[in-house]
Design a protein around this motif. Structure first.
Motif, short mmCIF file in Angstrom:
data_model
loop_
_atom_site.label_atom_id
_atom_site.label_comp_id
_atom_site.label_asym_id
_atom_site.label_seq_id
_atom_site.Cartn_x
_atom_site.Cartn_y
_atom_site.Cartn_z
N HIS A 135 36.38 42.27 42.00
CA HIS A 135 35.73 43.53 42.40
C HIS A 135 34.88 44.09 41.25
O HIS A 135 35.06 43.70 40.08
N ASP A 146 35.99 51.70 39.78
CA ASP A 146 36.77 51.44 40.99
C ASP A 146 38.25 51.66 40.66
O ASP A 146 38.65 51.71 39.50
N ASP A 166 44.20 43.20 48.61
CA ASP A 166 42.95 43.56 47.93
C ASP A 166 41.99 42.37 47.87
O ASP A 166 40.79 42.50 48.13
N LEU A 214 38.31 42.13 49.53
CA LEU A 214 37.12 41.89 48.70
C LEU A 214 36.30 40.72 49.23
O LEU A 214 35.07 40.76 49.22
N ALA A 219 31.47 44.59 46.58
CA ALA A 219 32.91 44.40 46.47
C ALA A 219 33.58 45.45 45.60
O ALA A 219 33.84 45.24 44.41
N LEU A 267 36.91 48.20 45.77
CA LEU A 267 38.14 48.43 46.54
C LEU A 267 38.13 49.79 47.23
O LEU A 267 38.54 49.92 48.38
N HIS A 282 27.15 43.59 41.24
CA HIS A 282 27.81 43.40 42.54
C HIS A 282 27.52 42.02 43.12
O HIS A 282 28.26 41.55 43.97
#
Lengths: 362, 362, 362, 362
Positions: free
Chosen positions: B154, B163, B172, B176, B182, B184, B334
């Motif tokens: 993430h 995050d 989790d 993801l 991504a 959480l 990301h």
């Protein structure tokens, strides 16, 4: 490949804490490189416990070079370094243990070696093996200096105390290489040592951060993918016991910057292309740009402490409390810095030999 | 070795941004592994620019596997992935430039390749090559899942927004792997995207931190020296464009802890040895201990920005001001997370094949 | 890589004829393998000069294992073997020479090492280093036997006398492994020794051919390209001093056959697929087919002879006549066979560990 | 490593006979090397079947270079060569077979790949893959010529007919490189072709011997142990389909010589140290001595023949008779010689780059 690192210049590490010898084979060095025994001895001494911040074991690290050197110069064939474990007693297995010391490698060694590992004193995982790595790296570091490449590492942080930043790299590196407790600002060195002793007095240990600078490296070393300078160095640096993080240039701090703050503008300096800042630590796209290489490693606190710790016996599968005994090293970061110097020198010699050929270093 | 990584399972990367193809050869995979094209396509799509946070180039990444797969399964011989550069124009050299974009590889490429490099769109250094790495890694990641090994990453931090931490790793990771952006916590995802857009509106870019978890990995993988799990992973991770730091477990935060805080006590859990905490990220002495692997990478802000920057022309050796044009990617973190998943899978497949043999993965 | 061979199981060789030690680091062996010192000693003795066909130097090859073995079993970490050079005198450089002995490595060492090589007794090129290779290979060969894999080599030809072919491989290999002068037919052994002594009496030397058989190897080992079984073995075999040719199965004789004569038809034998003949030496497409591996090496005559030879002084660049002195070894082929066994065992252990994982051998 | 060979200059081979592409990635070449497409095309044509001695398949080997070359010169990044299989039909599995053709790799492929291999046309084992190796090697061979290093191979023997020996190496190599059927003496070339056609008319095939000469190589290349020139070359040469033996200099004939006959005396020649004879093929102690490299390979007869052969079905485990159909290649030795040239060039480029650095070749 397991205990061998490098290709054109390669080091192979062997031995256990309580075996007859630890040592290293350093292969691929150019012929004709001078062996400076004072240099090697000084690095070995700097790696050893010293001053008030010490351990029980005070071996002389009386290394011998048993191959690859003739009349004080490398022959071009493998240089083998042996360091005897003077107190080794090969018949005494009383140091064998089945209690997993937390955050040591006792349990993972059991998983990997199925009970055949030599667990006495940490066996092959012992920090003592870094002496062999330091001796091999000392030869490389000394040879690099002859080519104008300087490596220096200081304890950037320890026990909550931070050293000042590098200012004049050449002077700072020169100063560090003379020190046993490698901190640029002597006042902070004292504060760090106090913090270490305080932790020790409480049966505890401290971690720290090491920062390394390399000057004089030509531009154009490294590869765009996989064998980036960062990748090659970090691969080796994570072998330094306790290292759990590696960052180049501004590293993790870059995550909070904007591009306009993090970029290093180019400019001309006496006909040479340089960068105005060095947030990238001398490396762009995995390749050296001619600016100093700068990186830091995070060293976790020594896992050996004098407080009761919960653990298990990995053979009987029972939960136990580990009751500490003997003496310990409340900090290793100031000694690890010399391993970091050595490790860096080994990686750079390999990269330079691949780039410029096997004779370049002489 | 230059553009090849790994030994028992090895990946070779090739291509340039404006060449005919980029691609990868993935060699050493066990025979009989199913190729899940949806899985590969999903990872490729997640790597591509998407949503408001995008770039001009929106290629389809229409990969083809041209060797090593028969009837939907690996044959055991090299799997070759080709991804065409659809807009490539091999005769158009107008993208060639001699102005060194700050913190890009233009200048280091010149130093290394002496002017023969293909500089159009970053050439071989282009982030576009990560598409080939992702396709190769997708095959590995999918195969690892069949063996109960899950990988998830993430965006831990971006544009100053953090995050939440991992809580339930299995849930989790599963969440993801479905996401394009991504993060959480969806609220923080939105805040991050706002921060990215704000930077973009100012012609600037942002960096971030990626955090990866790996579950299901057996204990006993990795070597005590050199090919530590940390060393092997970091070697590869620094090939992800923009990565300037790698840390395992608590990483740099360990430097400020005491041993009593940083150690992970062992305990029994339903007949299995586990640790009560995981400050060491599932690795002791370089070797997996059966707990989840946890690591973070620092991704610097995209060096392409829309502000004037000082630089030099590396051929004429004149100082210039770089005036930006076109569109850019104000954040890559990301998208880089999917490269990080792929890179991790590639490294683990190699380590597992070395440990358990070439047929283990099928 | 220079003095290291193998990947999953790797051997690193070091030392010089007149240095303090020669030795080897054998890395990657599974933990728990028994070290049979009698076995190692027997192979070392078989490698040494013996009987009437001898040299002046009769060192005891008193090897020591200084790491990687505990309570008689491998620990899984590097096994280091040291063999002292008992008569070594590190200050005596009288053995240094600038006259290039024909077909020795004196001149090529000068070209490669620029005069820094240790030329005494052949230095790093000395056949004496094969003792370290034999010790390392003995550990591997012994471990392979526990897994049902047998290796045996005979002197197929020497001094113009040929040994009989292998008949009953298991019995023949067992017999060879007990012999110091490894010839299957004792009458021919005597004839060979006579031929050797005749050459010696004329100040000359002889060459020969070694033939090796390996039984019990599983089918499916090796790669179609590059790491073919033939390629991996030959890479190593050419390190045996004097070896100038390697052939598998019928080897060069295949050049004169037709396909209908050279092909090995398959048939069933008690539910197992076998070949009716074995012209291909147990290898098809680079990969073992389950039949015995068969190969031969050509060993040139010992280059040291007692006849005047024209040569040059490579420093003064003057033509000279080399006048021999001292004693010499009129044949090495009967001793090289034990090196061939060891070299073969090292290569196979690596190939098997890659195929089946690092624990397979225990 | 599996389908990758070399370190500083490395080649990775991929593809199957009936797949979409075969190809190679050639990595590590210096930037700025000119790509001579005529040169590559000529070598590819010489490798293809030609004249009366041919096969059914006459593909154009229309290679494309899809990365690593810009404006006709290498960029220094991976050069990827693709060769389409024009008649490939990915949906047609009728070529799949479970009858093990004697002395082909059908059965060993089954053992290694557990039934997942692409067996159509030999799959990844197909001699067709040598086209990709030839294209990669052609680039290297052409670059070596620019540095004064010439490589030439002739069919020394085929169908019982021997070619004359090399006389004037430079002239002979130049002549060979123009020929499709590379025999020095045209009369013997004709006799060889007659022998091949005779075998073909009887549904049979013939083997042969290839002899290669390399001139212009500097002295001092290679290592004393493991990476000897003989070891590196033979490692690669055994990948040429059908090669079952490799010998250097006088090779196996040395076994019958005495030292006084086999040694190569040194002498001075216009200020340069040379040898009066070259029984050792230009290599002493694994290292080049500046004389021409000479070696021979034994190529077994093509295993495809038109006579009934006993074999087994490796799935049903039944004994069968293989009835041949279609056309075949009664000899490959004259085509394999171009693969031998290419393979030699690849090995030498790697060795030279390691010795002199990555830029040396340009």
């Amino acid at each position: 490949m397991k205990n061998t690192f490098g290709y054109s210049v390669a080091v192979t590490l062997f031995g256990e804490s309580h075996g007859e010898y630890i040592g290293a084979v350093l292969d691929g060095l150019a012929p004709g490189i001078s062996i400076d025994h004072d240099y090697i001895a000084r690095m070995l001494t700097q790696r050893r416990p010293a001053g008030k911040i010490s351990t029980a074991r005070r071996e002389q690290d009386a290394y011998r070079i048993v191959s690859g050197v003739l009349k004080g110069k490398t022959t071009g064939t493998p240089v083998t370094i042996l360091i005897p474990n003077e107190n080794a007693n090969s018949g005494d297995y009383s140091g064998m243990q089945t209690l997993a010391r937390p955050s040591h490698a006792d349990f993972t060694a059991e998983c990997k070696y199925h009970g055949y590992q030599d667990s006495r004193g940490g066996g092959h995982f012992s920090g003592r093996l870094t002496a062999a790595l330091v001796a091999a790296g000392a030869i490389c570091k000394c040879a690099l200096e002859q080519k104008g490449i300087q490596i220096g590492t200081h304890v950037k942080k320890c026990g909550g105390v931070s050293d000042r930043a590098f200012i004049d790299l050449d002077a700072d590196i020169a100063a560090l290489n003379e020190k046993t407790f490698a901190v640029l600002d002597e006042d902070r060195a004292e504060a760090m040592q106090e913090a270490i002793l305080l932790a020790a007095s409480e049966g505890d240990s401290v971690g720290g951060i090491l920062e390394t600078a390399v000057t004089g490296l030509p531009a154009g070393i490294g590869e765009p993918w996989f064998d980036t300078v960062e990748g090659m160095l970090s691969h080796m640096l994570f072998s330094i016991p306790g290292v759990k993080g590696v960052e180049f240039g501004d590293g993790f701090a870059l995550a909070d910057l904007r591009g306009s703050e993090a970029n290093d503008p180019f400019r001309m300096d006496e006909g040479r292309i340089v960068t105005a800042t060095n947030h990238n630590g001398g490396i762009n796209g995995g390749i050296t740009n001619g600016m100093p290489i700068l990186f830091r490693t995070a060293v976790k606190p020594t896992p050996t402490i004098f407080k009761p710790q919960n653990t298990v016996d990995f053979r009987s599968l029972t939960e136990e409390v580990l009751e500490p005994k003997g003496r310990h090293d409340p900090a290793i970061v100031h000694r690890a810095r010399i391993v970091q110097d050595a490790a860096t020198a080994l990686v750079l010699c390999d990269a330079l030999a691949l780039r410029y050929g096997t004779d370049w270093l002489r």
